[in-house]
Enzyme design. Sequence first.
Site, short mmCIF file in Angstrom:
data_model
loop_
_atom_site.label_atom_id
_atom_site.label_comp_id
_atom_site.label_asym_id
_atom_site.label_seq_id
_atom_site.Cartn_x
_atom_site.Cartn_y
_atom_site.Cartn_z
N ALA A 248 1.22 2.01 3.04
CA ALA A 248 0.45 2.13 1.80
C ALA A 248 0.95 1.01 0.89
O ALA A 248 2.16 0.76 0.83
CB ALA A 248 0.73 3.48 1.16
N MET B 79 7.02 -1.24 -0.03
CA MET B 79 8.49 -1.11 0.06
C MET B 79 8.92 -0.90 1.50
O MET B 79 9.88 -0.17 1.77
CB MET B 79 8.96 0.07 -0.81
CG MET B 79 8.49 0.02 -2.26
SD MET B 79 8.89 1.54 -3.13
CE MET B 79 7.83 1.42 -4.57
N SER B 80 8.18 -1.48 2.42
CA SER B 80 8.52 -1.24 3.84
C SER B 80 8.04 -2.39 4.71
O SER B 80 7.78 -3.49 4.22
CB SER B 80 7.87 0.07 4.31
OG SER B 80 6.46 -0.08 4.38
N HIS C 161 6.19 11.66 4.32
CA HIS C 161 6.77 11.18 5.59
C HIS C 161 7.40 12.38 6.30
O HIS C 161 8.46 12.86 5.90
CB HIS C 161 7.83 10.10 5.34
CG HIS C 161 7.25 8.81 4.84
ND1 HIS C 161 6.98 7.75 5.66
CD2 HIS C 161 6.87 8.43 3.60
CE1 HIS C 161 6.47 6.76 4.94
NE2 HIS C 161 6.39 7.15 3.69
N HIS D 235 13.25 4.00 4.39
CA HIS D 235 13.14 2.95 3.37
C HIS D 235 14.51 2.60 2.80
O HIS D 235 15.40 3.44 2.72
CB HIS D 235 12.25 3.42 2.21
CG HIS D 235 10.87 3.86 2.62
ND1 HIS D 235 10.61 5.12 3.09
CD2 HIS D 235 9.68 3.20 2.64
CE1 HIS D 235 9.32 5.24 3.37
NE2 HIS D 235 8.74 4.08 3.13
N HIS E 288 3.23 7.96 -6.80
CA HIS E 288 3.28 8.30 -5.37
C HIS E 288 2.25 9.37 -4.98
O HIS E 288 1.74 9.35 -3.86
CB HIS E 288 4.70 8.73 -5.00
CG HIS E 288 4.92 8.80 -3.51
ND1 HIS E 288 4.75 7.72 -2.67
CD2 HIS E 288 5.27 9.84 -2.70
CE1 HIS E 288 4.98 8.07 -1.41
NE2 HIS E 288 5.30 9.37 -1.40
N ASN F 194 -3.58 1.65 -4.45
CA ASN F 194 -3.68 1.49 -5.92
C ASN F 194 -3.84 0.02 -6.25
O ASN F 194 -3.45 -0.84 -5.45
CB ASN F 194 -2.42 2.05 -6.61
CG ASN F 194 -1.13 1.47 -6.05
OD1 ASN F 194 -0.73 1.80 -4.92
ND2 ASN F 194 -0.50 0.60 -6.79
N SER G 49 2.95 5.88 4.19
CA SER G 49 2.84 6.99 3.24
C SER G 49 1.42 7.54 3.21
O SER G 49 0.46 6.77 3.08
CB SER G 49 3.19 6.53 1.82
OG SER G 49 4.56 6.32 1.70
N TYR H 75 15.18 2.15 -0.28
CA TYR H 75 15.48 2.89 -1.52
C TYR H 75 16.03 4.28 -1.24
O TYR H 75 16.56 4.95 -2.12
CB TYR H 75 14.25 2.96 -2.44
CG TYR H 75 13.05 3.66 -1.85
CD1 TYR H 75 12.97 5.04 -1.75
CD2 TYR H 75 11.95 2.92 -1.39
CE1 TYR H 75 11.87 5.67 -1.21
CE2 TYR H 75 10.83 3.54 -0.86
CZ TYR H 75 10.80 4.92 -0.77
OH TYR H 75 9.71 5.54 -0.23
N GLU H 76 15.89 4.75 0.02
CA GLU H 76 16.46 6.06 0.37
C GLU H 76 17.97 5.96 0.52
O GLU H 76 18.66 6.96 0.69
CB GLU H 76 15.85 6.57 1.68
CG GLU H 76 14.39 6.95 1.56
CD GLU H 76 13.79 7.34 2.91
OE1 GLU H 76 14.04 8.47 3.35
OE2 GLU H 76 13.09 6.50 3.51
O1 LIG Z 1 5.37 1.65 2.94
P1 LIG Z 1 5.04 3.09 3.03
O2 LIG Z 1 6.09 3.86 3.72
O3 LIG Z 1 3.69 3.32 3.61
O4 LIG Z 1 5.01 3.68 1.53
C1 LIG Z 1 4.74 2.98 0.32
O5 LIG Z 1 4.44 3.95 -0.62
C2 LIG Z 1 5.65 4.45 -1.25
C3 LIG Z 1 5.49 4.35 -2.72
O6 LIG Z 1 4.42 5.11 -3.17
C4 LIG Z 1 6.75 3.53 -0.78
O7 LIG Z 1 7.50 4.17 0.22
C5 LIG Z 1 6.00 2.36 -0.25
O8 LIG Z 1 6.73 1.66 0.72
N1 LIG Z 2 6.08 -1.64 -4.41
C1 LIG Z 2 4.96 -0.95 -4.31
N2 LIG Z 2 4.80 -0.10 -3.31
C2 LIG Z 2 3.65 0.58 -3.22
N3 LIG Z 2 3.25 1.46 -2.30
C3 LIG Z 2 2.01 1.87 -2.66
N4 LIG Z 2 1.63 1.26 -3.78
C4 LIG Z 2 2.64 0.45 -4.14
C5 LIG Z 2 2.82 -0.46 -5.24
O1 LIG Z 2 1.99 -0.64 -6.11
N5 LIG Z 2 4.01 -1.14 -5.27
#
Ligand SMILES: O=P(O)(O)O[C@H]1O[C@H](CO)[C@@H](O)[C@H]1O
Ligand SMILES: Nc1nc2[nH]cnc2c(=O)[nH]1
Length: 393
Positions: free
Chosen positions: A219, A322-323, A167, A189, A361, A346, A136, A191-192
């Site tokens: 990220a 989340m990836s 993305h 992802h 996000h 963050n 991300s 969650y999609e």
């Molecule tokens: O893992 P990438 O795709 O970089 O993105 C991260 O950031 C998004 C949340 O802000 C979620 O999709 C999390 O997985």
């Molecule tokens: N789950 C999760 N995904 C992220 N992607 C970017 N920051 C975060 C976070 O704090 N938690």
Amino acid sequence: MTGYKNGIANGTNGHGGEVNGQTKNAPAYTAIENSLTKRQQSLVKDDYHVKGDVAFDEMNLWNGKLQYTNGINGTNGVNAANGVNSIHHNSKESPPSQISNFNDVMSYSYEIIKEIADYLLEKTSIRPKIGVICGSGLNSLADFLTQTDAFPYESIPHFPISTVEGHVGRMVFGYLEGVPVMCMQGRFHYYEGYPLSKCSMPVRVMKLVGCTHLLATNAAGGLNTKFKVGDIMLVRDHVNMMGLAGNSPLQGPNDPRFGPRFPPMTNAYDKELIKIAKKISVEMGIEKNIHQGVYTCLGGPNYETVAELRMLRTLGVDAVGMSTVHEVITARHCDLTVFAFSLITNKCPSDYDSDEDEANHEEVVSVGKQRQNLCAELMCKMVRAINESPQCK
Ligand SMILES: O=P(O)(O)O[C@H]1O[C@H](CO)[C@@H](O)[C@H]1O
Ligand SMILES: Nc1nc2[nH]cnc2c(=O)[nH]1
């Protein structure tokens, strides 16, 4: 529906099978077997001895013959390589009910992924060695490629589409530091709404296109109190929370043309590449901003509660996202060497009165953009180092 019966064989990919109780030779399978690394061969061999393996039990691979006593030919045009063990489910017209996500796990057979790989290879003359996944806010990493051929996901047969802001949704072939690479400008992802096997399917495409390495970026929220926003964490290991809860990209029938039923994950992230990355960080003068740590993937899309973050910290997790985890598992299953890093976008609060802003996000994407040049430089230097590594020769 074609339906399925005990002992039905696949006719499309040159495999033999047991048809009406007779065994046919499977020359194509021997070629596949030969193409596996020694390590994979031994694991697949072990696999073969495991009773109850869903797709390939009762399979006589080592005589160059493929015998399915319980193969299935049927739903969504799949072949016996994706056969499902019907020991508990004989001669029925519908999928076995114990496989709840049957269509999901059946939807990307080896043949379908080969079709995707062949499609791409036909449309570009670039032959990538390294597959890159942009996290991300890090989509611009793909902008550093030269002589590119780009394929929007919707133009690639059987590909899902990317629905997340930040993305772009393209597969870009090109050169980084003169090294041929393919780059996912946007990932999929859970969650999609995609099952994990679909989220990580492009990694198998990378393998069939000819890549030897996966370089994944993401990220992530920083749990480790030493991490600052904008720092980079080299992923040393992961905690597969979704896997611990019984969800895996490798769930369902195993096709040993990709890898063994039970792949090890002890050294999922290549040690040598981590060492090289550390050296590079010194050369770049950013060693204070580079850490090593443990990543975890949660299902999302919500960010974590304070209690969840405290629990993750106790478990030894340094960064949460989340990836990546399912992509890495899929990559290791098919013997790709993996290097991954997280951009800490963050900080994760550890108490309810924290001064930290709640994760969002926009901030994630914005920090990605602020640090894109740094991440790109690290990525370029790693690509060059990987290209010079013995495994890439
Ligand atoms: O893992 P990438 O795709 O970089 O993105 C991260 O950031 C998004 C949340 O802000 C979620 O999709 C999390 O997985
Ligand atoms: N789950 C999760 N995904 C992220 N992607 C970017 N920051 C975060 C976070 O704090 N938690």
